[in-house]
Structures are given as C-alpha cells and as structure tokens.
Write a protein that holds these residues in place. Structure first.
Motif, PDB file in Angstrom:
ATOM      1  N   GLN A 190      41.207  50.154  45.634  1.00 48.41           N
ATOM      2  CA  GLN A 190      40.438  50.281  44.393  1.00 48.41           C
ATOM      3  C   GLN A 190      41.357  50.719  43.258  1.00 48.41           C
ATOM      4  O   GLN A 190      42.332  51.439  43.470  1.00 48.41           O
ATOM      5  CB  GLN A 190      39.297  51.285  44.556  1.00 48.41           C
ATOM      6  N   ALA A 191      41.036  50.272  42.061  1.00 47.71           N
ATOM      7  CA  ALA A 191      41.840  50.645  40.898  1.00 47.71           C
ATOM      8  C   ALA A 191      41.817  52.156  40.704  1.00 47.71           C
ATOM      9  O   ALA A 191      40.749  52.771  40.757  1.00 47.71           O
ATOM     10  CB  ALA A 191      41.299  49.956  39.648  1.00 47.71           C
ATOM     11  N   PRO A 192      42.976  52.777  40.509  1.00 49.05           N
ATOM     12  CA  PRO A 192      43.010  54.223  40.264  1.00 49.05           C
ATOM     13  C   PRO A 192      42.175  54.592  39.039  1.00 49.05           C
ATOM     14  O   PRO A 192      42.310  53.979  37.979  1.00 49.05           O
ATOM     15  CB  PRO A 192      44.496  54.502  40.032  1.00 49.05           C
ATOM     16  N   THR A 193      41.321  55.568  39.195  1.00 49.37           N
ATOM     17  CA  THR A 193      40.414  55.937  38.100  1.00 49.37           C
ATOM     18  C   THR A 193      41.128  56.636  36.963  1.00 49.37           C
ATOM     19  O   THR A 193      40.608  56.702  35.848  1.00 49.37           O
ATOM     20  CB  THR A 193      39.289  56.842  38.634  1.00 49.37           C
ATOM     21  N   TRP A 194      42.324  57.175  37.245  1.00 54.14           N
ATOM     22  CA  TRP A 194      43.042  57.900  36.187  1.00 54.14           C
ATOM     23  C   TRP A 194      43.870  56.982  35.295  1.00 54.14           C
ATOM     24  O   TRP A 194      44.499  57.432  34.361  1.00 54.14           O
ATOM     25  CB  TRP A 194      43.938  58.973  36.795  1.00 54.14           C
ATOM     26  N   GLN A 195      43.868  55.678  35.591  1.00 53.80           N
ATOM     27  CA  GLN A 195      44.611  54.724  34.779  1.00 53.80           C
ATOM     28  C   GLN A 195      43.628  53.873  33.953  1.00 53.80           C
ATOM     29  O   GLN A 195      42.602  53.433  34.473  1.00 53.80           O
ATOM     30  CB  GLN A 195      45.456  53.807  35.660  1.00 53.80           C
ATOM     31  N   LEU A 222      35.136  46.610  45.579  1.00 54.20           N
ATOM     32  CA  LEU A 222      36.336  46.871  44.782  1.00 54.20           C
ATOM     33  C   LEU A 222      36.044  46.981  43.294  1.00 54.20           C
ATOM     34  O   LEU A 222      36.954  47.168  42.492  1.00 54.20           O
ATOM     35  CB  LEU A 222      37.368  45.766  45.028  1.00 54.20           C
ATOM     36  N   ARG A 223      34.778  46.816  42.925  1.00 51.37           N
ATOM     37  CA  ARG A 223      34.335  46.846  41.528  1.00 51.37           C
ATOM     38  C   ARG A 223      35.111  45.822  40.692  1.00 51.37           C
ATOM     39  O   ARG A 223      35.573  46.110  39.583  1.00 51.37           O
ATOM     40  CB  ARG A 223      34.467  48.253  40.943  1.00 51.37           C
ATOM     41  N   ALA A 224      35.247  44.632  41.258  1.00 57.54           N
ATOM     42  CA  ALA A 224      36.007  43.576  40.586  1.00 57.54           C
ATOM     43  C   ALA A 224      35.210  43.001  39.412  1.00 57.54           C
ATOM     44  O   ALA A 224      34.024  42.694  39.539  1.00 57.54           O
ATOM     45  CB  ALA A 224      36.349  42.458  41.571  1.00 57.54           C
ATOM     46  N   ASP A 225      35.880  42.841  38.290  1.00 57.60           N
ATOM     47  CA  ASP A 225      35.273  42.232  37.109  1.00 57.60           C
ATOM     48  C   ASP A 225      35.477  40.726  37.103  1.00 57.60           C
ATOM     49  O   ASP A 225      34.676  39.989  36.527  1.00 57.60           O
ATOM     50  CB  ASP A 225      35.880  42.844  35.845  1.00 57.60           C
ATOM     51  N   VAL A 226      36.563  40.266  37.723  1.00 59.76           N
ATOM     52  CA  VAL A 226      36.858  38.838  37.862  1.00 59.76           C
ATOM     53  C   VAL A 226      37.221  38.597  39.318  1.00 59.76           C
ATOM     54  O   VAL A 226      38.070  39.299  39.873  1.00 59.76           O
ATOM     55  CB  VAL A 226      38.021  38.384  36.959  1.00 59.76           C
ATOM     56  N   THR A 227      36.588  37.613  39.953  1.00 59.30           N
ATOM     57  CA  THR A 227      36.871  37.286  41.345  1.00 59.30           C
ATOM     58  C   THR A 227      37.226  35.811  41.464  1.00 59.30           C
ATOM     59  O   THR A 227      36.464  34.949  41.017  1.00 59.30           O
ATOM     60  CB  THR A 227      35.661  37.594  42.252  1.00 59.30           C
ATOM     61  N   VAL A 228      38.391  35.538  42.031  1.00 64.64           N
ATOM     62  CA  VAL A 228      38.837  34.169  42.279  1.00 64.64           C
ATOM     63  C   VAL A 228      38.783  33.933  43.786  1.00 64.64           C
ATOM     64  O   VAL A 228      39.479  34.610  44.541  1.00 64.64           O
ATOM     65  CB  VAL A 228      40.267  33.927  41.752  1.00 64.64           C
ATOM     66  N   LEU A 229      37.944  32.996  44.215  1.00 61.78           N
ATOM     67  CA  LEU A 229      37.806  32.674  45.634  1.00 61.78           C
ATOM     68  C   LEU A 229      38.754  31.542  45.993  1.00 61.78           C
ATOM     69  O   LEU A 229      38.884  30.570  45.240  1.00 61.78           O
ATOM     70  CB  LEU A 229      36.367  32.266  45.950  1.00 61.78           C
ATOM     71  N   THR A 230      39.395  31.655  47.160  1.00 68.19           N
ATOM     72  CA  THR A 230      40.391  30.661  47.538  1.00 68.19           C
ATOM     73  C   THR A 230      40.433  30.491  49.055  1.00 68.19           C
ATOM     74  O   THR A 230      39.640  31.066  49.787  1.00 68.19           O
ATOM     75  CB  THR A 230      41.780  31.064  46.997  1.00 68.19           C
ATOM     76  N   HIS A 231      41.376  29.646  49.525  1.00 71.83           N
ATOM     77  CA  HIS A 231      41.651  29.372  50.933  1.00 71.83           C
ATOM     78  C   HIS A 231      40.630  28.446  51.586  1.00 71.83           C
ATOM     79  O   HIS A 231      40.538  28.378  52.804  1.00 71.83           O
ATOM     80  CB  HIS A 231      41.780  30.660  51.754  1.00 71.83           C
ATOM     81  N   PHE A 232      39.860  27.711  50.826  1.00 70.50           N
ATOM     82  CA  PHE A 232      39.035  26.652  51.380  1.00 70.50           C
ATOM     83  C   PHE A 232      39.718  25.325  51.108  1.00 70.50           C
ATOM     84  O   PHE A 232      40.620  25.241  50.285  1.00 70.50           O
ATOM     85  CB  PHE A 232      37.620  26.670  50.802  1.00 70.50           C
ATOM     86  N   SER A 233      39.295  24.287  51.793  1.00 71.89           N
ATOM     87  CA  SER A 233      39.972  23.000  51.679  1.00 71.89           C
ATOM     88  C   SER A 233      39.930  22.483  50.250  1.00 71.89           C
ATOM     89  O   SER A 233      38.878  22.450  49.615  1.00 71.89           O
ATOM     90  CB  SER A 233      39.315  21.968  52.603  1.00 71.89           C
TER      91      SER A 233
END
Length: 233
Positions: free
Chosen positions: A116-121, A160-171
């Motif tokens: 997870q992204a460090p909260t102090w940054q 992970l509280r992701a704001d942008v998610t890129v899905l990959t590894h499919f054909s």
C-alpha cells in the motif's frame, strides 16, 4: 516464467550495442529473484557479453536502487514477487504517483498490505498493474494455475486503494473491456483499463485525467467485439 523475463536478454544486448557505438551508458539495472541473476550471467557468457553490462539486485533489496520501493512475495511459482515504487510525474520532481505491479499471483492479502502507498508521502494517486488471466466464471482454472480472475484483480485494487487499475496477462487475441459486474467490487471513482499490445498510459498529474483513455479504449474494444472472446492462461 519466461514470458516475464525473456526480454531482459535482448535489453542486455542492446545495452552493449549502445556502448560499442560510443555512447556512455551505465550497466542495465536488473531487479529480480536470484534465478534471474543466474540466467543473465549464463546468457551473457553464452553470447560473449561482458558481465559488467548489467547490475543485479534481489527483489527484496529493491530500495537500494529505487529509493522508496518495496517488494513482496506473491502466490504463484517459487520466487514470484510483486513490486511497488514511486514514479515521478513532472520535470521538477515535486509530484509522484505510487505504482504497484503484481506479476502473476493468486489473491494475496499479504502483498496488498505490504505494498500500500505510504500514508506519510503525498502521492497523487496509486496506479496498479495487475494480472487478470481468467474471467470470473473460470475461478477453478485460476486457482489451479495460481492466477487471478478479473474480479479478484479488482478485489486487489480495492485493497490497495488503487485509483487507476490496468488489467493484463490475458490473451492479446481476445482484447476485452472490464465488465461492470466485476467492476462493481472495485472503487466507484477508480479508472479501469484492459491492457492491449503497445498501449501507452500517460503519467498525468491527476488520476481522473485517464478516464478518457479508458472510455476510448472501451469503445474501441466494444466495436471490435473483443469483450465476447475467451481467455487463455
């Protein structure tokens, strides 16, 4: 697995070619598990490249070469890791996002917690690149082969509280969009992208600026009918 590291050998060759052309080039910095270091040494020796053409660092010591970076074991093959690191978004170095790359994995709460992204940054946003090898209906295959379904990848994105998610590894023969029934498990404000060959994602200052990329990509894939295709492991 070879689909993740085979291209490094070509990078070594290109690094040496650049040096031979008279351009000052530092050694290629490679971060990976010990088996990758051994593979690169053997490859360099086999084709006559100097061992000085690369520098190897174990995943768990990634912070030595990328300050602030972290790595975590994941559930796949032996020595499989995910990695996370800060990525600069502007020329002055005053704006960063937090990039997480899962590699191949089953859902892995230990990794979600560790990376997870460090909260102090003051990171602008979290960008997650996560494998989504199987459709949600293929959960049994995903479990057997230690991969993730689309829904499980989005579960990781939420953790992970992701704001942008890129899905990959499919054909790549069957490009697809993220189905709404899967995306319902994610964060409503997040941007979801399905990776395609040669796709570039601009490193923008604000995550919402990538929504237009997601919308255009989804429209193109819908036009191609790719969302009806199957996937392979």
């Amino acid at each position: 697995h070879l689909d993740h590291h085979g291209g490094i050998a070509r990078l070594l060759e290109e690094t040496v070619a650049i040096r031979q052309a008279g351009t000052l080039s530092p050694p290629l910095q490679v971060v990976g598990p010990p088996s990758i270091g051994r593979f690169l040494k053997q490859h360099a020796a086999a084709i006559g490249l100097p061992q000085t053409c690369f520098s190897f660092t174990h995943c768990l010591q990634v912070a030595r070469v990328a300050p602030g970076a972290k790595a975590s074991h994941v559930i796949h093959c032996k020595d499989a890791f995910a990695v996370a690191l800060p990525v600069c978004l502007n020329a002055t170095g005053t704006s960063h996002c937090w990039l997480v790359y899962s590699g191949d994995t089953r859902p892995c709460p230990r990794m979600w917690h560790a990376l997870q992204a460090p909260t102090w940054q003051p990171y602008r946003y979290t960008l997650l690149i996560h494998e989504a090898t199987f459709e949600d209906s293929m959960h049994e295959q995903a479990t057997r082969k230690r991969h993730s379904t689309v829904g499980e990848a989005l579960q990781a994105a939420a953790a992970l509280r992701a704001d942008v998610t890129v899905l990959t590894h499919f054909s790549q023969r069957y490009p697809r969009v993220v189905r709404q029934d899967s995306a319902a498990g994610g964060r409503p404000s997040s941007v979801y992208l399905a990776a395609v060959d040669l796709m570039k994602v601009p490193l923008v200052e604000q995550a919402h600026e990538l929504r237009y990329v997601a919308d255009r990509l989804a429209a193109a894939l819908e036009l191609l009918g790719g969302h009806n295709g199957s996937v392979e492991d």
